[in-house]
Design a protein around this motif. Sequence first.
Motif, mmCIF file in Angstrom:
data_model
loop_
_atom_site.group_PDB
_atom_site.id
_atom_site.type_symbol
_atom_site.label_atom_id
_atom_site.label_comp_id
_atom_site.label_asym_id
_atom_site.label_seq_id
_atom_site.Cartn_x
_atom_site.Cartn_y
_atom_site.Cartn_z
ATOM 1 N N GLN A 119 -6.543 -41.327 -10.642
ATOM 2 C CA GLN A 119 -7.893 -41.352 -10.023
ATOM 3 C C GLN A 119 -8.807 -40.175 -10.791
ATOM 4 O OE1 GLN A 119 -8.520 -40.999 -5.915
ATOM 5 N NE2 GLN A 119 -9.802 -42.911 -5.671
ATOM 6 N N ALA A 120 -10.098 -40.487 -11.170
ATOM 7 C CA ALA A 120 -10.881 -39.585 -11.618
ATOM 8 C C ALA A 120 -11.317 -38.713 -10.667
ATOM 9 C CB ALA A 120 -12.205 -39.997 -12.417
ATOM 10 N N PRO A 121 -11.576 -37.308 -10.519
ATOM 11 C CA PRO A 121 -12.234 -36.543 -9.466
ATOM 12 C C PRO A 121 -13.585 -37.063 -8.748
ATOM 13 C CG PRO A 121 -11.459 -35.159 -11.172
ATOM 14 C CD PRO A 121 -11.302 -36.320 -11.674
ATOM 15 N N ALA A 122 -14.226 -37.788 -9.685
ATOM 16 C CA ALA A 122 -15.478 -38.160 -9.071
ATOM 17 C C ALA A 122 -15.224 -39.412 -8.207
ATOM 18 C CB ALA A 122 -16.412 -38.720 -10.397
ATOM 19 N N ASP A 123 -14.124 -39.948 -8.226
ATOM 20 C CA ASP A 123 -13.800 -41.189 -7.213
ATOM 21 C C ASP A 123 -12.874 -40.582 -5.945
ATOM 22 O OD1 ASP A 123 -15.131 -42.798 -9.173
ATOM 23 O OD2 ASP A 123 -13.345 -42.990 -10.217
ATOM 24 N N TRP A 124 -12.707 -39.447 -5.766
ATOM 25 C CA TRP A 124 -11.943 -38.839 -4.729
ATOM 26 C C TRP A 124 -12.841 -39.127 -3.484
ATOM 27 C CZ3 TRP A 124 -10.167 -33.492 -6.289
ATOM 28 C CH2 TRP A 124 -9.238 -33.529 -7.229
ATOM 29 N N THR A 125 -12.154 -39.499 -2.173
ATOM 30 C CA THR A 125 -12.842 -39.806 -1.001
ATOM 31 C C THR A 125 -12.399 -38.656 -0.231
ATOM 32 O OG1 THR A 125 -11.077 -41.419 -0.596
ATOM 33 C CG2 THR A 125 -13.095 -42.321 -1.661
ATOM 34 N N VAL A 126 -13.085 -38.544 1.119
ATOM 35 C CA VAL A 126 -12.650 -37.808 2.399
ATOM 36 C C VAL A 126 -11.755 -38.311 3.210
ATOM 37 C CG1 VAL A 126 -13.891 -36.433 3.877
ATOM 38 C CG2 VAL A 126 -15.019 -36.736 1.769
ATOM 39 N N MET A 127 -10.832 -37.417 3.601
ATOM 40 C CA MET A 127 -10.081 -37.755 4.637
ATOM 41 C C MET A 127 -10.283 -36.623 5.810
ATOM 42 S SD MET A 127 -7.491 -40.453 4.129
ATOM 43 C CE MET A 127 -6.343 -40.160 5.235
ATOM 44 N N VAL A 128 -10.231 -36.967 7.037
ATOM 45 C CA VAL A 128 -10.514 -36.035 8.089
ATOM 46 C C VAL A 128 -9.114 -36.104 9.006
ATOM 47 C CG1 VAL A 128 -12.009 -35.139 10.046
ATOM 48 C CG2 VAL A 128 -12.849 -36.236 7.925
ATOM 49 N N ASN A 129 -8.613 -34.952 9.321
ATOM 50 C CA ASN A 129 -7.610 -34.965 10.298
ATOM 51 C C ASN A 129 -7.774 -34.041 11.579
ATOM 52 O OD1 ASN A 129 -4.468 -32.953 10.559
ATOM 53 N ND2 ASN A 129 -4.682 -35.297 11.070
ATOM 54 N N GLU A 130 -7.690 -34.614 12.677
ATOM 55 C CA GLU A 130 -7.888 -33.913 13.818
ATOM 56 C C GLU A 130 -7.173 -32.713 13.998
ATOM 57 O OE1 GLU A 130 -6.715 -35.858 17.778
ATOM 58 O OE2 GLU A 130 -5.088 -36.735 16.766
ATOM 59 N N ALA A 131 -7.643 -31.474 14.822
ATOM 60 C CA ALA A 131 -7.126 -30.280 15.013
ATOM 61 C C ALA A 131 -5.613 -30.490 15.369
ATOM 62 C CB ALA A 131 -8.076 -29.612 15.871
ATOM 63 N N ARG A 132 -5.262 -30.904 16.517
ATOM 64 C CA ARG A 132 -3.993 -30.812 16.953
ATOM 65 C C ARG A 132 -3.482 -32.198 17.205
ATOM 66 N NH1 ARG A 132 -7.053 -26.797 17.519
ATOM 67 N NH2 ARG A 132 -8.260 -27.115 19.261
ATOM 68 N N GLY A 133 -3.512 -32.892 16.241
ATOM 69 C CA GLY A 133 -2.886 -34.529 16.751
ATOM 70 C C GLY A 133 -2.677 -35.160 15.207
ATOM 71 N N ASP A 134 -2.223 -36.396 15.329
ATOM 72 C CA ASP A 134 -2.172 -37.232 14.270
ATOM 73 C C ASP A 134 -3.071 -38.123 13.616
ATOM 74 O OD1 ASP A 134 -1.833 -38.999 16.393
ATOM 75 O OD2 ASP A 134 0.421 -39.523 15.917
ATOM 76 N N GLN A 135 -4.132 -37.784 14.351
ATOM 77 C CA GLN A 135 -5.163 -38.973 13.800
ATOM 78 C C GLN A 135 -5.988 -38.716 12.454
ATOM 79 O OE1 GLN A 135 -8.085 -40.209 16.856
ATOM 80 N NE2 GLN A 135 -6.644 -40.747 18.413
ATOM 81 N N TRP A 136 -6.108 -39.563 11.793
ATOM 82 C CA TRP A 136 -7.049 -39.236 10.345
ATOM 83 C C TRP A 136 -7.876 -40.328 10.329
ATOM 84 C CZ3 TRP A 136 -5.477 -35.881 6.317
ATOM 85 C CH2 TRP A 136 -3.900 -35.224 6.695
ATOM 86 N N GLU A 137 -8.961 -39.975 9.543
ATOM 87 C CA GLU A 137 -9.997 -41.023 9.385
ATOM 88 C C GLU A 137 -10.153 -40.787 7.692
ATOM 89 O OE1 GLU A 137 -13.552 -40.315 12.922
ATOM 90 O OE2 GLU A 137 -13.691 -39.201 10.956
ATOM 91 N N HIS A 138 -10.669 -41.749 7.330
ATOM 92 C CA HIS A 138 -10.820 -41.812 5.902
ATOM 93 C C HIS A 138 -12.260 -42.560 5.559
ATOM 94 C CE1 HIS A 138 -10.694 -44.127 1.833
ATOM 95 N NE2 HIS A 138 -10.386 -42.881 1.453
ATOM 96 N N HIS A 139 -12.862 -41.846 4.738
ATOM 97 C CA HIS A 139 -14.350 -42.266 4.398
ATOM 98 C C HIS A 139 -14.602 -42.303 2.905
ATOM 99 C CE1 HIS A 139 -15.849 -41.084 8.516
ATOM 100 N NE2 HIS A 139 -14.858 -40.081 8.403
ATOM 101 N N GLU A 140 -15.122 -43.389 2.623
ATOM 102 C CA GLU A 140 -15.159 -43.766 1.143
ATOM 103 C C GLU A 140 -16.336 -43.237 0.575
ATOM 104 O OE1 GLU A 140 -13.357 -45.962 -0.968
ATOM 105 O OE2 GLU A 140 -11.885 -46.381 0.626
ATOM 106 N N VAL A 141 -16.512 -41.817 0.768
ATOM 107 C CA VAL A 141 -17.732 -41.224 0.022
ATOM 108 C C VAL A 141 -16.814 -39.879 -0.380
ATOM 109 C CG1 VAL A 141 -19.285 -42.101 1.613
ATOM 110 C CG2 VAL A 141 -18.179 -39.848 2.205
ATOM 111 N N SER A 142 -17.850 -39.124 -1.421
ATOM 112 C CA SER A 142 -17.332 -37.562 -1.952
ATOM 113 C C SER A 142 -17.666 -36.844 -0.750
ATOM 114 C CB SER A 142 -18.150 -37.432 -3.360
ATOM 115 O OG SER A 142 -19.704 -37.064 -2.758
ATOM 116 N N CYS A 143 -17.130 -35.485 -1.408
ATOM 117 C CA CYS A 143 -17.309 -34.419 -0.298
ATOM 118 C C CYS A 143 -18.827 -34.201 0.152
ATOM 119 C CB CYS A 143 -16.554 -33.161 -0.493
ATOM 120 S SG CYS A 143 -17.089 -32.242 -2.038
ATOM 121 N N THR A 144 -19.646 -34.215 -0.873
ATOM 122 C CA THR A 144 -21.093 -33.720 -0.720
ATOM 123 C C THR A 144 -21.780 -34.848 -0.104
ATOM 124 O OG1 THR A 144 -20.980 -32.451 -2.776
ATOM 125 C CG2 THR A 144 -23.163 -32.814 -2.104
ATOM 126 N N GLN A 145 -21.302 -35.903 -0.319
ATOM 127 C CA GLN A 145 -21.872 -37.238 0.406
ATOM 128 C C GLN A 145 -21.483 -37.252 1.954
ATOM 129 O OE1 GLN A 145 -20.152 -40.285 -2.171
ATOM 130 N NE2 GLN A 145 -22.157 -40.772 -2.995
#
Length: 174
Positions: A119-145
């Motif tokens: 995958q090209a860097p321009a196509d990387w998306t964002v994952m968010v991990n909660e502070a003290r747990g196992d929950q993750w979110e995936h967002h189909e956007v760039s870091c700046t978006q």
Amino acid sequence: MNTALARLVELIPPPVEPRVKEWHSAEQSLGVQLPSDYKELVHTYGGSNWDDYLYLLEPGCPNDNYDLIEWDEQQGEALDGLWEFEEKPTQLEEEGARVIPWATTDNGECLYWLIRPGQAPADWTVMVNEARGDQWEHHEVSCTQFLAGVLSGDLTSSLLSSRFPLTVHEFRPL
């Protein structure tokens, strides 16, 4: 200037002095080329604190607590240990998929780029991990978006603080 960065500049005027970076050594340390929108973001704002909550990591950050390379090393080790006890998010089950942190929060949440093989860097998306747990979110956007979206209220995360973003935005270079 990309559209998301232009939106950020409207929301929060950048510091007068742009950050000049030599990216080669950082990219060599990480083993990947970094996305151009992130490079523009760092050039414009540098390592920084947004709304007294989110910290944009920067390679060689003047405040070494927010150095991108160090965070990648620490988080890589932490996640390797974590996967021994917790299930990986489905996005990371693909052979060769990995994450690299690009931001963190006061509460300890970590924001990552999701990198898939080939995958090209321009196509990387964002994952968010909660502070003290196992929950993750995936967002189909760039870091700046992502940053522009959460600060404008166009994008939400159930893992980030309900007090973020602030009504009147605050910005602080690190």
